[in-house]
Structure formats: C-alpha cells, structure tokens
Motif scaffolding. Structure first.
Motif, short mmCIF file in Angstrom:
data_model
loop_
_atom_site.label_atom_id
_atom_site.label_comp_id
_atom_site.label_asym_id
_atom_site.label_seq_id
_atom_site.Cartn_x
_atom_site.Cartn_y
_atom_site.Cartn_z
N ARG A 1 -7.10 -4.03 -0.84
CA ARG A 1 -7.66 -3.66 -2.38
C ARG A 1 -8.97 -2.80 -2.10
O ARG A 1 -9.18 -1.75 -2.81
N GLU B 1 -9.60 1.34 -3.18
CA GLU B 1 -10.58 1.40 -4.23
C GLU B 1 -11.45 2.53 -3.42
O GLU B 1 -12.07 3.60 -4.00
N THR C 1 0.82 -1.17 -0.06
CA THR C 1 -0.07 0.03 0.05
C THR C 1 0.86 1.30 -0.03
O THR C 1 0.41 2.33 -0.29
N THR D 1 -5.64 -9.77 1.84
CA THR D 1 -5.31 -8.94 0.65
C THR D 1 -6.64 -8.00 -0.13
O THR D 1 -6.52 -7.05 -0.45
N GLU D 2 -7.68 -8.81 0.04
CA GLU D 2 -8.81 -8.12 -0.54
C GLU D 2 -9.22 -6.90 0.41
O GLU D 2 -9.88 -5.77 -0.32
#
Length: 66
Positions: free
Chosen positions: A43, A47, A10, A39-40
């Motif tokens: 993400r 987003e 990140t 990990t999701e």
C-alpha cells in the motif's frame, strides 16, 4: 501475502516485485521457506507512486551503473 498474491494485488510482474524487494522498497518477512510480503508495504508503494505522479503502470528502474 505470498508473492503471487502480491503480484495480483499490485498488477506488477514477479520479476519487478523481486527487484523492488531487492531495492528495499517492499518489506518482506520469511516464515520458514515462505516469503511473505507485508500488505502495508505494498500500500505504501502504491501511495508513493500516486504521490510522485508516475503512471500506475510505470515503476522507474535505475540501471546498475547509475
């Protein structure tokens, strides 16, 4: 992924990552003594930042008073 890997992924500091975990913005899983970051979840954080129009390097931090 482990904490150091999540920081590299990140680009945020370890302390900021722990703050985001404490605020519930990043999901973790404890496996024995290891803290693993989903990990999701990272993400999704990225987003959300993109969608809000906030700079990629700025994650707003609210004061404890507010």
């Amino acid at each position: 992924m482990r904490i150091p890997d999540a920081c590299r992924f990140t680009g945020i500091s370890r302390s900021t990552l722990y703050l985001l975990i404490a605020r519930g913005e990043i999901e973790i899983v404890k496996v024995g003594a290891a803290t693993l970051i989903l990990t999701e979840s990272l993400r999704d954080l990225i987003e959300r930042q993109r969608a809000s129009g906030i700079s990629r390097t700025a994650i707003p931090i609210q004061s404890r008073r507010g």
